[in-house]
Design a protein around this motif. Structure first.
Motif, PDB file in Angstrom:
ATOM      1  N   ILE A  24      -2.214   2.426   4.679  1.00 22.96           N
ATOM      2  CA  ILE A  24      -3.299   1.725   3.984  1.00 22.96           C
ATOM      3  C   ILE A  24      -4.488   2.665   3.779  1.00 22.96           C
ATOM      4  CG2 ILE A  24      -4.959  -0.180   4.169  1.00 22.96           C
ATOM      5  CD1 ILE A  24      -2.663  -1.735   5.648  1.00 22.96           C
ATOM      6  N   GLU A  25      -4.789   3.457   4.786  1.00 20.19           N
ATOM      7  CA  GLU A  25      -5.885   4.433   4.669  1.00 20.19           C
ATOM      8  C   GLU A  25      -5.585   5.447   3.563  1.00 20.19           C
ATOM      9  OE1 GLU A  25      -8.253   7.822   7.294  1.00 20.19           O
ATOM     10  OE2 GLU A  25      -6.773   6.535   8.290  1.00 20.19           O
ATOM     11  N   PHE A  26      -4.369   5.969   3.531  1.00 24.38           N
ATOM     12  CA  PHE A  26      -3.968   6.923   2.492  1.00 24.38           C
ATOM     13  C   PHE A  26      -4.103   6.286   1.107  1.00 24.38           C
ATOM     14  CE2 PHE A  26      -0.521   8.413  -0.308  1.00 24.38           C
ATOM     15  CZ  PHE A  26      -0.921   9.734  -0.486  1.00 24.38           C
ATOM     16  N   ILE A  27      -3.570   5.084   0.937  1.00 20.33           N
ATOM     17  CA  ILE A  27      -3.629   4.387  -0.359  1.00 20.33           C
ATOM     18  C   ILE A  27      -5.078   4.198  -0.804  1.00 20.33           C
ATOM     19  CG2 ILE A  27      -3.212   2.147  -1.468  1.00 20.33           C
ATOM     20  CD1 ILE A  27      -0.578   2.033   0.206  1.00 20.33           C
ATOM     21  N   SER A  28      -5.957   3.837   0.126  1.00 16.92           N
ATOM     22  CA  SER A  28      -7.358   3.565  -0.231  1.00 16.92           C
ATOM     23  C   SER A  28      -8.093   4.803  -0.752  1.00 16.92           C
ATOM     24  CB  SER A  28      -8.106   2.973   0.960  1.00 16.92           C
ATOM     25  OG  SER A  28      -8.330   3.960   1.950  1.00 16.92           O
ATOM     26  N   LYS A  29      -7.582   5.992  -0.458  1.00 16.83           N
ATOM     27  CA  LYS A  29      -8.226   7.230  -0.902  1.00 16.83           C
ATOM     28  C   LYS A  29      -7.704   7.736  -2.247  1.00 16.83           C
ATOM     29  CE  LYS A  29      -9.178   8.798   3.781  1.00 16.83           C
ATOM     30  NZ  LYS A  29      -8.858   9.784   4.806  1.00 16.83           N
ATOM     31  N   GLN A  30      -6.662   7.095  -2.789  1.00 14.33           N
ATOM     32  CA  GLN A  30      -6.048   7.590  -4.020  1.00 14.33           C
ATOM     33  C   GLN A  30      -6.798   7.081  -5.256  1.00 14.33           C
ATOM     34  OE1 GLN A  30      -3.848  10.016  -3.392  1.00 14.33           O
ATOM     35  NE2 GLN A  30      -4.425   9.406  -1.311  1.00 14.33           N
ATOM     36  N   HIS A  31      -6.928   7.946  -6.244  1.00 10.52           N
ATOM     37  CA  HIS A  31      -7.607   7.601  -7.495  1.00 10.52           C
ATOM     38  C   HIS A  31      -6.629   7.160  -8.579  1.00 10.52           C
ATOM     39  CE1 HIS A  31     -11.315   9.205  -5.873  1.00 10.52           C
ATOM     40  NE2 HIS A  31     -10.660  10.308  -5.536  1.00 10.52           N
ATOM     41  N   ILE A  32      -5.351   7.374  -8.341  1.00 11.86           N
ATOM     42  CA  ILE A  32      -4.324   7.014  -9.311  1.00 11.86           C
ATOM     43  C   ILE A  32      -3.081   6.559  -8.556  1.00 11.86           C
ATOM     44  CG2 ILE A  32      -3.434   9.373  -9.453  1.00 11.86           C
ATOM     45  CD1 ILE A  32      -2.809   8.883 -12.426  1.00 11.86           C
ATOM     46  N   PHE A  33      -2.379   5.603  -9.137  1.00 14.26           N
ATOM     47  CA  PHE A  33      -1.072   5.220  -8.632  1.00 14.26           C
ATOM     48  C   PHE A  33      -0.180   4.943  -9.827  1.00 14.26           C
ATOM     49  CE2 PHE A  33      -3.502   1.312  -8.886  1.00 14.26           C
ATOM     50  CZ  PHE A  33      -2.616   0.323  -9.290  1.00 14.26           C
ATOM     51  N   PHE A  34       1.110   4.888  -9.569  1.00 15.48           N
ATOM     52  CA  PHE A  34       2.092   4.707 -10.634  1.00 15.48           C
ATOM     53  C   PHE A  34       2.905   3.456 -10.346  1.00 15.48           C
ATOM     54  CE2 PHE A  34       0.987   9.104 -10.222  1.00 15.48           C
ATOM     55  CZ  PHE A  34       0.815   9.529 -11.537  1.00 15.48           C
ATOM     56  N   VAL A  35       3.185   2.694 -11.398  1.00 10.10           N
ATOM     57  CA  VAL A  35       3.934   1.450 -11.284  1.00 10.10           C
ATOM     58  C   VAL A  35       5.258   1.626 -12.013  1.00 10.10           C
ATOM     59  CG1 VAL A  35       3.972  -1.013 -11.845  1.00 10.10           C
ATOM     60  CG2 VAL A  35       1.816   0.093 -11.192  1.00 10.10           C
ATOM     61  N   GLY A  36       6.352   1.337 -11.317  1.00  6.64           N
ATOM     62  CA  GLY A  36       7.680   1.411 -11.906  1.00  6.64           C
ATOM     63  C   GLY A  36       8.343   0.048 -11.918  1.00  6.64           C
ATOM     64  N   SER A  37       9.010  -0.252 -13.032  1.00  5.93           N
ATOM     65  CA  SER A  37       9.782  -1.493 -13.156  1.00  5.93           C
ATOM     66  C   SER A  37      10.883  -1.256 -14.188  1.00  5.93           C
ATOM     67  CB  SER A  37       8.888  -2.667 -13.578  1.00  5.93           C
ATOM     68  OG  SER A  37       8.349  -2.440 -14.869  1.00  5.93           O
ATOM     69  N   ALA A  38      11.870  -2.149 -14.195  1.00 10.50           N
ATOM     70  CA  ALA A  38      12.977  -2.012 -15.146  1.00 10.50           C
ATOM     71  C   ALA A  38      13.655  -3.364 -15.324  1.00 10.50           C
ATOM     72  CB  ALA A  38      13.997  -0.991 -14.644  1.00 10.50           C
ATOM     73  N   PRO A  39      14.257  -3.562 -16.491  1.00  8.66           N
ATOM     74  CA  PRO A  39      15.042  -4.782 -16.673  1.00  8.66           C
ATOM     75  C   PRO A  39      16.353  -4.671 -15.898  1.00  8.66           C
ATOM     76  CG  PRO A  39      15.262  -3.393 -18.597  1.00  8.66           C
ATOM     77  CD  PRO A  39      14.258  -2.724 -17.690  1.00  8.66           C
ATOM     78  N   LEU A  40      17.034  -5.779 -15.719  1.00  8.61           N
ATOM     79  CA  LEU A  40      18.319  -5.762 -15.016  1.00  8.61           C
ATOM     80  C   LEU A  40      19.380  -4.990 -15.782  1.00  8.61           C
ATOM     81  CD1 LEU A  40      18.527  -9.369 -13.549  1.00  8.61           C
ATOM     82  CD2 LEU A  40      18.144  -7.228 -12.322  1.00  8.61           C
ATOM     83  N   LEU A  46       7.340   3.311 -16.433  1.00  2.51           N
ATOM     84  CA  LEU A  46       6.531   3.974 -15.424  1.00  2.51           C
ATOM     85  C   LEU A  46       5.125   4.104 -15.992  1.00  2.51           C
ATOM     86  CD1 LEU A  46       6.424   5.400 -12.685  1.00  2.51           C
ATOM     87  CD2 LEU A  46       7.048   7.504 -13.864  1.00  2.51           C
ATOM     88  N   SER A  47       4.158   3.478 -15.333  1.00  3.24           N
ATOM     89  CA  SER A  47       2.785   3.439 -15.852  1.00  3.24           C
ATOM     90  C   SER A  47       1.796   3.969 -14.825  1.00  3.24           C
ATOM     91  CB  SER A  47       2.380   2.000 -16.183  1.00  3.24           C
ATOM     92  OG  SER A  47       3.154   1.477 -17.216  1.00  3.24           O
ATOM     93  N   PRO A  48       0.910   4.876 -15.249  1.00  5.65           N
ATOM     94  CA  PRO A  48      -0.166   5.304 -14.358  1.00  5.65           C
ATOM     95  C   PRO A  48      -1.290   4.262 -14.378  1.00  5.65           C
ATOM     96  CG  PRO A  48      -0.312   6.467 -16.437  1.00  5.65           C
ATOM     97  CD  PRO A  48       0.901   5.594 -16.521  1.00  5.65           C
ATOM     98  N   LYS A  49      -1.920   4.053 -13.243  1.00  6.82           N
ATOM     99  CA  LYS A  49      -3.035   3.110 -13.130  1.00  6.82           C
ATOM    100  C   LYS A  49      -4.194   3.798 -12.435  1.00  6.82           C
ATOM    101  CE  LYS A  49      -0.474  -0.215 -14.745  1.00  6.82           C
ATOM    102  NZ  LYS A  49      -0.645  -0.723 -16.086  1.00  6.82           N
ATOM    103  N   GLY A  50      -5.375   3.540 -12.931  1.00  7.42           N
ATOM    104  CA  GLY A  50      -6.576   4.126 -12.352  1.00  7.42           C
ATOM    105  C   GLY A  50      -7.645   3.078 -12.134  1.00  7.42           C
ATOM    106  N   TYR A  51      -8.887   3.514 -12.226  1.00  8.18           N
ATOM    107  CA  TYR A  51     -10.052   2.671 -11.941  1.00  8.18           C
ATOM    108  C   TYR A  51      -9.959   2.152 -10.504  1.00  8.18           C
ATOM    109  CZ  TYR A  51     -10.726   2.848 -17.006  1.00  8.18           C
ATOM    110  OH  TYR A  51     -10.893   3.273 -18.297  1.00  8.18           O
ATOM    111  N   ASP A  52     -10.833   1.285 -10.150  1.00  9.11           N
ATOM    112  CA  ASP A  52     -10.861   0.678  -8.820  1.00  9.11           C
ATOM    113  C   ASP A  52     -10.082  -0.631  -8.915  1.00  9.11           C
ATOM    114  OD1 ASP A  52     -11.505   0.056  -6.206  1.00  9.11           O
ATOM    115  OD2 ASP A  52     -13.531  -0.624  -6.685  1.00  9.11           O
TER     116      ASP A  52
END
Length: 184
Positions: free
Chosen positions: A13-29, A37-43
């Motif tokens: 949780i501490e590591f995640i809280s320090k990140q400025h970007i994360f990536f979201v992955g999803s796929a259909p069945l 795969l999408s990058p996400k930023g902001y707070d």
């Protein structure tokens, strides 16, 4: 070697809280569909508990994640250390969309700064956490968030955003309806 955990530990949780970007992955069945795969930023990300996360999803050029979640719920969030000690951390989970006006939206919106263009929240029930070395991830220095997306949303206004979402966010690349399409 990678390590697996049933839930997020305090150091995760501490590591995640320090990140400025994360990536979201999803796929259909379908094995024929697009993997997204999408990058996400902001707070825009909050950890609610050791097995729960939520992020505020802003209007974008598509709405693949929402469509995939409506079909199968599978989602992965990935974080990578671009500063400091190397680490890659993935949250594997089942996701669902929370739309504005929903009682749950009202409960969670105070966790986030007001961001123009917010279209939905993605809630993740985390069932596995994986860490790996990240030795191959390059070092980058964070300079700040871009304001382009927020300015674009402000210029569109609510009516313009609603029209844009109807045109661009109602159906995935594979023709799956998104949660935005369902409310249209």
């Amino acid at each position: 070697m990678g390590k697996r955990f049933a839930a997020m530990l305090p150091q995760h949780i501490e590591f995640i809280s320090k990140q400025h970007i994360f990536f979201v992955g999803s796929a259909p069945l379908s094995g024929e569909g697009h993997v997204n795969l999408s990058p996400k930023g902001y707070d825009s990300l909050r950890i609610l508990s050791e097995s729960e996360a939520v992020y505020l999803d802003l209007t974008g050029s598509g709405n693949e994640t929402a469509a995939h979640l409506a079909e199968n719920g599978r989602i992965t969030l990935m974080f990578a250390a671009f500063e400091g000690q190397p680490l890659i951390l993935r949250l594997y989970g089942k996701g669902r969309v929370i739309l504005p006006g929903n009682e749950e939206w009202e409960k969670l919106e105070g966790y986030f700064p007001p961001l123009q263009g917010a279209r939905q929240m993605i809630h993740i029930s985390v069932y596995e956490v994986q860490t790996s070395c990240g030795f191959g991830v390059p070092l980058f220095q964070y300079e700040g968030d871009r304001n382009t997306l927020i300015q674009w949303a402000e210029n569109k206004g609510e009516a313009g955003l609603d029209e844009y979402r109807q045109q661009k966010n109602a159906v995935s690349l594979d023709g799956l309806p998104s949660s935005y399409g369902e409310q249209a």
